[in-house]
Design an enzyme around this catalytic site. Structure first.
Site, mmCIF file in Angstrom:
data_model
loop_
_atom_site.group_PDB
_atom_site.id
_atom_site.type_symbol
_atom_site.label_atom_id
_atom_site.label_comp_id
_atom_site.label_asym_id
_atom_site.label_seq_id
_atom_site.Cartn_x
_atom_site.Cartn_y
_atom_site.Cartn_z
ATOM 1 N N ALA A 51 0.798 -1.034 -0.118
ATOM 2 C CA ALA A 51 -0.050 0.017 -0.158
ATOM 3 C C ALA A 51 1.080 1.164 0.173
ATOM 4 O O ALA A 51 1.957 1.275 0.829
ATOM 5 C CB ALA A 51 -0.922 0.045 1.331
ATOM 6 N N ASP A 52 0.626 2.245 -0.675
ATOM 7 C CA ASP A 52 1.309 3.474 -0.770
ATOM 8 C C ASP A 52 0.357 4.521 0.178
ATOM 9 O O ASP A 52 1.011 5.553 0.545
ATOM 10 C CB ASP A 52 1.133 3.981 -2.152
ATOM 11 C CG ASP A 52 2.096 3.388 -3.069
ATOM 12 O OD1 ASP A 52 3.478 3.794 -3.013
ATOM 13 O OD2 ASP A 52 2.057 2.364 -3.535
ATOM 14 N N ARG A 53 -0.816 4.142 0.522
ATOM 15 C CA ARG A 53 -1.609 4.964 0.972
ATOM 16 C C ARG A 53 -2.709 4.333 1.667
ATOM 17 O O ARG A 53 -3.626 3.814 0.782
ATOM 18 C CB ARG A 53 -2.081 6.383 0.736
ATOM 19 C CG ARG A 53 -2.681 7.292 1.702
ATOM 20 C CD ARG A 53 -3.139 8.532 1.297
ATOM 21 N NE ARG A 53 -1.845 9.226 0.561
ATOM 22 C CZ ARG A 53 -1.358 10.411 1.149
ATOM 23 N NH1 ARG A 53 -2.095 10.891 2.257
ATOM 24 N NH2 ARG A 53 -0.418 11.069 0.673
#
Length: 393
Positions: free
Chosen positions: A257-259
């Site tokens: 996940a990046d965010r």
């Protein structure tokens, strides 16, 4: 070949493995300034949300250790550090690890400023506070990854009663291993732990078009670790899942996940959303591996996530080492070729957002979070202080 390291650091010196040259060549770029770090991140010579944050933090640490800041007044020093960190923040806007790391660093130097303001050692105290905080980001990331691997493997073992006689296969997307972190990895860290514990039958990885992080990097890491694995194109996943009940025994899609925002909506490499849709259709668990540094409690839903768009040439051109007629690879020659009409219009988002409804579990270093009776993810138990400060204010 030795251990696989994307980031090599000692105080005053930072080297970053150029991932654009992998898997054919190991070459480390020395990063001496924030500008060099910005270019390294922007050009994707280093990528992966944790690694981006680490490189940005340590690049300015190198500047400080080598005397780049000549200010003597504490407020001027803080202003200088802020400006360098704010500059680095613009290198990749979607990954929240970078902004979280910058916030941690700003708090650390301000705490030192308050403590030492009346003393002549204030300048060195602020610098040392920054160096300790930046180096702690590097050290803590490896601890977090190992913990994520343990929590994720344990959750999947429980879901499938996995064991030596009942192993599971998994699919992963993009690259989330040692090359995207300080070591071990997040999603790939779970796969590594499953393999080490004798619970993994097979790992499938997607090529991850258009930048091919899966085919260039994840397949390299899987082979490097000796993990039984197969590379597929992004468009083959549905066909693979269609076969899984009878032949493939695929238990989960595991992604990084990046965010991750407050309700669990998750921004990750483009192509993640479609994997979640087909996983739901085929009854395959969809697991997000994310350190708490990737969780953004201030943004309530995925609609608030800014999605970076990249240049059209990533879709219309491709480059790589030349393959000789005998099948050998000539590392001295790199060619760039057109794979589409160069006049075509291109839409090239780097990420997409997977709705929380399609996610079965979010694995953090502090435990695995699943949806409650209301269908929402609740991060209050894994990050109580931040939850209390941001959500219950």
């Amino acid at each position: 070949m030795g251990s696989l390291q994307a980031i090599r650091y000692s105080r005053g010196k930072l080297e970053v493995l150029d991932q654009l040259r992998l898997p054919h060549e190991h070459h480390y770029d020395e990063i001496r300034t924030a500008e060099e770090a910005f270019d390294c991140i922007k050009s994707m010579r280093v990528r992966g949300a944790p690694a981006i944050a680490i490189v940005a933090a340590l690049a300015h640490a190198v500047e400080i250790a080598n005397g780049a800041c000549t200010a003597t007044d504490p407020e001027e020093i803080i202003a200088h550090i802020d400006s360098r960190l704010d500059y680095l923040k613009g290198s990749r806007p979607t990954a929240v690890d970078l902004s979280n790391a910058i916030n941690v660093l700003k708090v650390a130097v301000r705490a030192a400023q308050i403590e030492e303001l009346a003393h002549p050692e204030a300048r060195e105290a602020i610098f040392n506070a920054y160096l300790r905080a930046a180096e702690n980001i590097l050290e803590k990331d490896l601890e977090n990854n190992t913990s994520i691997g343990a929590h994720g493997a344990a959750w999947l073992q429980q879901q499938y009663a996995a064991g030596p006689d009942r192993k599971i296969s998994v699919l992963t997307h993009c690259n989330t291993g040692s090359l995207a972190t300080s070591g071990h990895g997040t999603a790939l860290g779970i796969i590594r732990t499953l393999f080490q514990d004798g619970l993994l039958e097979h790992a499938y990885c997607t090529e991850t078009r258009p930048y091919n992080q899966g085919s260039r990097l994840t397949s390299f890491e899987l082979v490097f670790e000796g993990i039984p694995s197969t590379l597929i194109t992004d468009s083959m996943a549905a066909a693979l899942f269609n076969l899984h009940r009878e032949r493939m025994n695929i238990g989960a899609v595991i992604v990084g996940a990046d965010r991750v925002v407050r309700n669990g909506d998750t921004a990750n490499k483009i192509g993640t959303y479609q994997l979640a849709v087909i996983a739901k259709h085929h009854g395959v668990k969809f697991v997000v591996a994310a350190p708490t540094t990737s969780i953004d409690l201030e943004t309530e839903t995925g609609a608030g996530i800014h999605i970076e768009e990249r240049k059209k040439e990533e879709l219309t051109q491709i480059s790589g080492a030349v393959v000789n007629p005998d099948g050998s690879i000539d590392l001295s020659r790199t060619e760039r070729v057109a794979i589409a009409d160069q006049r075509i219009d291109v839409w090239n988002p780097a990420f997409d957002v997977t709705p929380h409804e399609l996610i079965d579990a979010i694995v953090t270093e502090k435990g695995t979070v699943v949806k409650g009776a209301n269908g929402q993810f609740d991060f209050s138990k894994v990050m109580p202080e931040r939850w209390a400060r941001i959500v219950k204010q």
